[in-house]
Design an enzyme around this catalytic site. Structure first.
Site, PDB file in Angstrom:
ATOM      1  N   GLU A   1       0.829  -1.204   0.000  1.00  0.00           N
ATOM      2  CA  GLU A   1       0.000   0.000   0.000  1.00  0.00           C
ATOM      3  C   GLU A   1       0.868   1.260   0.000  1.00  0.00           C
ATOM      4  O   GLU A   1       0.687   2.167  -0.818  1.00  0.00           O
ATOM      5  CB  GLU A   1      -0.905  -0.012   1.239  1.00  0.00           C
ATOM      6  CG  GLU A   1      -1.784   1.209   1.383  1.00  0.00           C
ATOM      7  CD  GLU A   1      -2.857   1.272   0.310  1.00  0.00           C
ATOM      8  OE1 GLU A   1      -3.761   0.432   0.332  1.00  0.00           O
ATOM      9  OE2 GLU A   1      -2.787   2.153  -0.561  1.00  0.00           O
TER      10      GLU A   1
ATOM     11  N   SER B   1      -7.331   2.042  -3.573  1.00  0.00           N
ATOM     12  CA  SER B   1      -6.037   2.439  -3.031  1.00  0.00           C
ATOM     13  C   SER B   1      -5.172   3.110  -4.075  1.00  0.00           C
ATOM     14  O   SER B   1      -4.303   3.906  -3.743  1.00  0.00           O
ATOM     15  CB  SER B   1      -5.275   1.202  -2.567  1.00  0.00           C
ATOM     16  OG  SER B   1      -5.547   0.932  -1.240  1.00  0.00           O
TER      17      SER B   1
ATOM     18  N   ASP C   1       1.166   4.058  -2.997  1.00  0.00           N
ATOM     19  CA  ASP C   1       0.758   5.441  -2.753  1.00  0.00           C
ATOM     20  C   ASP C   1       1.871   6.431  -3.083  1.00  0.00           C
ATOM     21  O   ASP C   1       1.653   7.407  -3.799  1.00  0.00           O
ATOM     22  CB  ASP C   1       0.330   5.613  -1.286  1.00  0.00           C
ATOM     23  CG  ASP C   1      -0.882   4.767  -0.923  1.00  0.00           C
ATOM     24  OD1 ASP C   1      -1.481   4.160  -1.830  1.00  0.00           O
ATOM     25  OD2 ASP C   1      -1.224   4.714   0.272  1.00  0.00           O
TER      26      ASP C   1
END
Ligand SMILES: *[C@@H]1O[C@H](CO)[C@@H](O)[C@H](O)[C@H]1NC(C)=O
Ligand SMILES: *[C@@H]1O[C@H](CO)[C@@H](O)[C@H](O)[C@H]1NC(C)=O
Ligand SMILES: *[C@@H]1O[C@H](CO)[C@@H](O)[C@H](O)[C@H]1NC(C)=O
Ligand SMILES: *[C@@H]1O[C@H](CO)[C@@H](O)[C@H](O)[C@H]1NC(C)=O
Length: 600
Positions: A301, A519, A305
């Site tokens: 994640e 996400s 990002d």
């Protein structure tokens, strides 16, 4: 619904003076039904230390909200006149009577000023106290609760009380009734699969969207790179500056760590200029958040990002915030452990920061119903404070379509947590907070809604005025009686916007992966917000700040309306992507070129 006008506090002030708090009869402040999946394991050890947070009513929040809406409305004369940190703090400061009453109460339990840590505005108090003391203060009994499916333990209660005279002087106290903890604070990654070491060279001709004329490499239909996103969203050849006071940030929770070597590998793969400059991000540890750089610690994640948000906005100065999660409670270790809540540590930190990044993305969320409403409102009020200071906030809308996306087979999908087990669409938080820009997902080119795109309606937050017309239009077009009882038609509609959400080429531990989930959508959208801020700052204009009032008015024509696809969940086909706003892709995906013209 926002609590406590100043007027309502006046009669209470008299009451509080008349009765010393310790002698006052207790009354229940908040009680919940234990959420499904949690059972009592045993009594809480009396010496277990709890980090207790007490929220005092923000007596002037309504005024803050009014100012926020004025400075975020592109047709208002005060548009862009962001407030200072001090102005915001003055507006959320509690009434002195609340401060005094709560301070007296703490002191009556032996907790002095030296034991209390206060937020800059004084609206949050934090103390560390053993369970035995908290139980007396709140006239309650804490237990160790076990989550059957995950084996996680937490120390919580299902009800707590306060002396009657304090009820109006306290918004909430946690951890008490909040069962949505770190295990449940899901990152919104839908899938991760290994990818080829090289992007498959496509001999097919570029894909042309006949409706818009936008031309995109054929490979972008199966592999999303920075170049693809710039092509799809009309930002090819735009060059941002590192020197106009711009900034962009990513939050990390759950022990998700962003790896700097992986960022370099990603840059070498997709952003050669950033690779040549050895560009990296500032690291900030919040509440003891770690920054291990071993390849094994690289988080999917966190890497997704930072690689996409910072890759899109390079060379805009970038920051990654690592917020510590509390270590899991281990019932037989005998070691008293701290417990804390998601979001509050980060909000405490960022609100006390003089210059937070101007655009910040969060890819973590939870089912709205697992976050107590009082807590969701206070966290949301914290996001409003950041917006008032000129910060744009985005969050992923979730990966369960209209459902809760819970992959845990032991918990039944889409059942209410209120003891009645009704089937209901489950919105996500913080996406449901009206002061956040919720980002749903699309896939392929030409774009269509991705099936997992989180969407629906909040059960806590009423529909804000800025989306009234757009959402009413959508509801009116639904066939009569559609999903009646499954969602709250008066709730805040989710998402606000959308962006690509599948096949993102991300490097983790040195290897390429293909990642899908909203996400990916939120950091993508924040990357373009950072570019829009670049355009404004270069012209001497203030940052965009809280985006939604702009997006639903002046900026509507800067979006690609997504009209195909739907988001099934809870045994239904979900909502359809339709002309105009819809509960799958919101207003649509950004056309950077058009948006730039509209905001500069
Ligand atoms: C993109 O991929 C989708 C799904 O595989 C496919 O239906 C579509 O035809 C592809 N588009 C192009 C232009 O190749
Ligand atoms: C980037 O890092 C490499 C390896 O550490 C170094 O050789 C190179 O000079 C650096 N380049 C810049 C522009 O700082
Ligand atoms: C709801 O589900 C829980 C656990 O599955 C069960 O114990 C409870 O009796 C159910 N309540 C109702 C009203 O059906
Ligand atoms: C979605 O579109 C399909 C096909 O037009 C239609 O049958 C269905 O009723 C629509 N569903 C909703 C919830 O609007």
């Amino acid at each position: 619904m926002w609590l406590n006008s100043v007027v309502s506090l006046l009669p209470l002030a008299i009451l509080a003076l008349a009765l010393p708090s310790k002698d006052c009869e207790h009354q229940v402040k908040e009680a919940v039904v234990p959420p499904r999946g949690w059972t009592i394991f045993g009594p809480a050890p009396p010496d277990h230390i709890i980090k207790l947070r007490i929220a005092l009513p923000q007596s002037n929040f309504r005024a803050l909200e009014e100012q926020l809406y004025a400075i975020s409305d592109p047709y208002h004369e005060r548009y862009g006149a962001h407030l200072t940190k001090e102005e915001v703090e003055e507006l959320v400061a509690p009434h002195p009577e609340s401060v005094d009453s709560v301070t007296d109460w703490l002191s009556s339990h032996g907790i002095g000023e030296g034991d209390i840590s206060r937020s800059p505005a004084g609206d949050w108090l934090t103390i560390k106290v053993p369970v035995s003391v908290v139980e007396t203060m709140l006239d309650t009994k804490y237990h160790i609760w076990k989550h059957t499916a995950s084996g996680e333990y937490i120390v919580r209660t299902t009800s707590y009380s306060l002396p009657k005279n304090l009820l109006e002087h306290v918004d909430l106290i946690q951890p008490t009734t909040m069962f949505g903890t770190f295990r449940k604070l899901k990152s919104t990654i839908h899938s991760v699969t290994a990818a080829d070491s090289q992007i498959q060279s496509q001999h097919s001709p570029p894909i042309v969207d006949l409706a818009t004329g936008v031309t995109v490499d054929a490979s972008c239909n199966t592999t999303i790179t920075i170049t693809c996103l710039k092509e799809i969203y009309n930002a090819v050849n735009y060059t941002p500056s590192a020197h106009v006071g711009n900034s962009v940030g990513i939050t990390g929770y759950l022990g998700e760590f962003a790896n700097r070597a992986d960022l370099q590998t990603f840059y070498a793969d997709q952003v050669p200029a950033a690779a040549a400059a050895n560009s990296t991000f500032n690291f900030i540890s919040v509440a003891g958040g770690l920054d291990p750089q071993d390849p094994d610690d690289a988080g999917g994640e966190a890497n997704l990002d930072v690689q996409f948000a910072f890759g899109l906005s390079f060379p805009v100065p970038s920051t990654f915030y690592s917020t510590a999660g509390s270590p899991p409670f281990i019932p037989d270790s005998g070691t008293p452990t701290d417990t804390n809540e998601p979001y509050t540590d980060w909000l405490d930190f960022i609100l006390s920061h003089p210059n937070p990044p101007l655009a910040i993305s969060t890819s973590y969320g939870d089912d709205e119903q697992t976050v107590p409403e009082s807590f969701a409102r206070r966290a949301c009020a914290g996001f409003a404070q950041l917006g008032a200071r000129g910060v744009s906030l985005t969050a992923s809308s979730g990966d369960g379509g209209v459902g809760d996306g819970d992959p845990d087979p032991a918990t039944q999908e889409c059942l209410t947590n209120d003891g009645q087990n009704r089937t209901q669409f489950i919105p996500g938080f913080p996406a449901s907070c009206p002061f956040i820009t919720a980002v749903g997902g699309t896939v392929f080119f030409p774009e269509r809604a991705v099936s997992f795109s989180g969407g629906g309606f909040s059960n806590y937050f009423a529909r804000p005025a800025y989306q009234d017309e757009a959402v009413k239009g959508f509801l009116k077009a639904l066939p009569k009686g559609t999903y009646s009882g499954l969602f709250n038609p008066n709730g805040r509609g989710i998402p606000d916007v959308a962006a690509q959400s599948d096949f993102f080429r991300v490097f983790i531990g040195g290897k390429p992966f293909s990642i899908g989930g909203t996400s990916a959508s939120s950091p993508t959208f924040i990357g373009f917000v950072a570019l829009l801020n670049d355009g404004r700052l270069k012209k001497g204009l203030p940052s965009l700040g809280f985006l939604n009032p702009l997006l639903y008015s002046k900026a509507v024509s800067g979006f690609n309306d997504i009209t195909t696809g739907h988001n099934p969940g809870c045994g239904t086909e979900g909502f359809n992507a339709t002309k105009g706003w819809d509960a799958v892709t919101g207003l649509g995906t950004p056309d950077f070129g058009k948006l730039l013209k509209l905001v500069t």
